[in-house]
Design an enzyme around this catalytic site. Sequence first.
Site, PDB file in Angstrom:
ATOM      1  CG  PHE A 150       9.174  -7.481  23.818  1.00 29.29           C
ATOM      2  CD1 PHE A 150       9.802  -8.578  24.395  1.00 29.29           C
ATOM      3  CD2 PHE A 150       7.803  -7.518  23.655  1.00 29.29           C
ATOM      4  CE1 PHE A 150       9.065  -9.686  24.806  1.00 29.29           C
ATOM      5  CE2 PHE A 150       7.059  -8.616  24.064  1.00 29.29           C
ATOM      6  CZ  PHE A 150       7.697  -9.699  24.644  1.00 29.29           C
ATOM      7  CG  ASP A 235       5.765  -4.986  17.043  1.00 30.27           C
ATOM      8  OD1 ASP A 235       4.542  -4.904  17.282  1.00 30.27           O
ATOM      9  OD2 ASP A 235       6.509  -5.828  17.582  1.00 30.27           O
ATOM     10  CE  LYS A 264       1.580  -6.607  24.156  1.00 34.70           C
ATOM     11  NZ  LYS A 264       1.529  -7.725  25.112  1.00 34.70           N
TER      12      LYS A 264
END
Length: 334
Positions: A150, A235, A264
Amino acid sequence: MTLLTTDATTPAAHSSSVLAPNYHPLHVTVASAEGSWVTDVDGRRYLDLLAGYSALNFGHRHPALVAAAKDQLDRVTLTSRAFDHDLLLPFARALTDLVGPLVAGEPMMLPMNTGAEAVETAIKAARKWGYEVKGVPADRATIVVADGNFHGRTTTIVSFSTDPDARTGFGPFTPGFRVVPYGDAAALEAAIDETTVAVLLEPIQGEQGVVVPPDGYWSAVRAVTTAADVLLVADEVQSGLGRTGTTLASEYFGVRPDLVTLGKALGGGILPVSAVVGRADVLGRLTAGTHGSTFGGNPLACAVGLAVVELLATGEPQRLAQVRGEQLGARLDA
């Protein structure tokens, strides 16, 4: 007290003809929040175990982050990158001081807004480096990724997703990606050829379950990419910035990636802030006009991002994440 967690079978908390149904929320409508707690419109309190999909690594409305945002709101919030502002370079320096020792080579950073933008930036930088430095023929660059990944939901990123919900109905898909099983270093090595510019992986996969790779996987991937002159891109949008008890999850594996994507938690749960940090000889390929963002590196984002980095520089959030993780894990196991 109620624990706030996800359940895909829970009916939506609201239905509205004016709101696109691209989320399936819980039966909780939050009115206020502080620290680890949220309160709904009926006054019920919940312990928030979602943490904003890891955007709230410091809790809701951390006082240092709120103060930084409030102070900046009284000064300047946006200039675009048409001008410099007085926090852009301090934020860049602070972030590279924090993350630079954890990546390969002389560090540089490029600020963006969302995690998906950071991943897109890393993809573009890797391709540009591949063409201009490695000598890959034009429009032939490939990037190796893992199944179960993801990395976001842009059209390019869902092109190499293996999640049917993320892909179905969104083709045609962007070429140039090769998908191999997560945790299989031999399959990854076999997928690399002279056109490969990068390997893009999550240190710990976090969306289709929490998937920890087998022992030795990341060190093997680092050895393979180094030998093949291929960039290793980690990531860390979801796993980084204290979430796993270290600044980066890749620290657990003793590996220094060439590029790291962050997001985030970099915005402290206040606003979207993301960045790519890594080798200057790679990010430096993105020259004026080749990449940009109206809001990327804006003054308000830099003020909050700088305050986030200052919190992490103490090491205390990382330590507390480790301690609380061990405490919670032991109690849940019991």
